[in-house]
Enzyme design. Structure first.
Site, short mmCIF file in Angstrom:
data_model
loop_
_atom_site.label_atom_id
_atom_site.label_comp_id
_atom_site.label_asym_id
_atom_site.label_seq_id
_atom_site.Cartn_x
_atom_site.Cartn_y
_atom_site.Cartn_z
N SER A 1 0.84 -1.19 0.00
CA SER A 1 0.00 0.00 0.00
C SER A 1 0.87 1.24 0.00
O SER A 1 2.04 1.20 0.39
CB SER A 1 -0.94 0.02 1.21
OG SER A 1 -0.22 0.33 2.39
N CYS A 2 0.31 2.29 -0.47
CA CYS A 2 0.88 3.61 -0.29
C CYS A 2 -0.17 4.40 0.48
O CYS A 2 -1.08 3.82 1.05
CB CYS A 2 1.26 4.25 -1.63
SG CYS A 2 -0.15 4.59 -2.69
N MET A 3 -0.11 5.64 0.48
CA MET A 3 -1.00 6.44 1.31
C MET A 3 -2.49 6.15 1.04
O MET A 3 -3.25 5.96 1.97
CB MET A 3 -0.70 7.92 1.07
CG MET A 3 -1.28 8.80 2.12
SD MET A 3 -0.50 8.44 3.68
CE MET A 3 -0.62 10.00 4.44
#
Length: 91
Positions: free
Chosen positions: A37-39
């Site tokens: 995941s990223c933000m």
């Protein structure tokens, strides 16, 4: 609008069931090779890229789905990290 839908789906199903529905929309748990995941995005690597359903993912509350070549990026907002952590335990 999708943030409201996303929050409602998670509240209605609980996080574990919500994640199982994501797996279902991605062609099953066995089809998911890796998650990250990223933000705001859940990033997935799928074994068979033809088995995912954009419609099912957006019905769960995904803001958007992006086919990024070797990864599928699903925008779930700030919940993406929490979703990824549950998925990691199951794959």
């Amino acid at each position: 609008m999708n943030k409201i839908l996303l929050d409602a789906r998670i509240a209605e199903l609980g996080m574990d069931e919500f994640v199982f529905r994501i797996f279902e929309a991605l062609g099953g748990k066995a089809n998911v090779i890796a998650v990250d995941s990223c933000m705001t995005r859940l990033r997935t690597t799928l074994q068979n890229r033809n088995d995912f359903s954009t419609e099912k993912l957006t019905a769960l509350g995904a803001f958007a789905v992006f086919d990024m070549g070797d990864q599928l990026h699903i925008m779930f907002g700030l919940e993406s990290y929490q979703i990824m952590k549950v998925m990691e335990k199951l794959i």
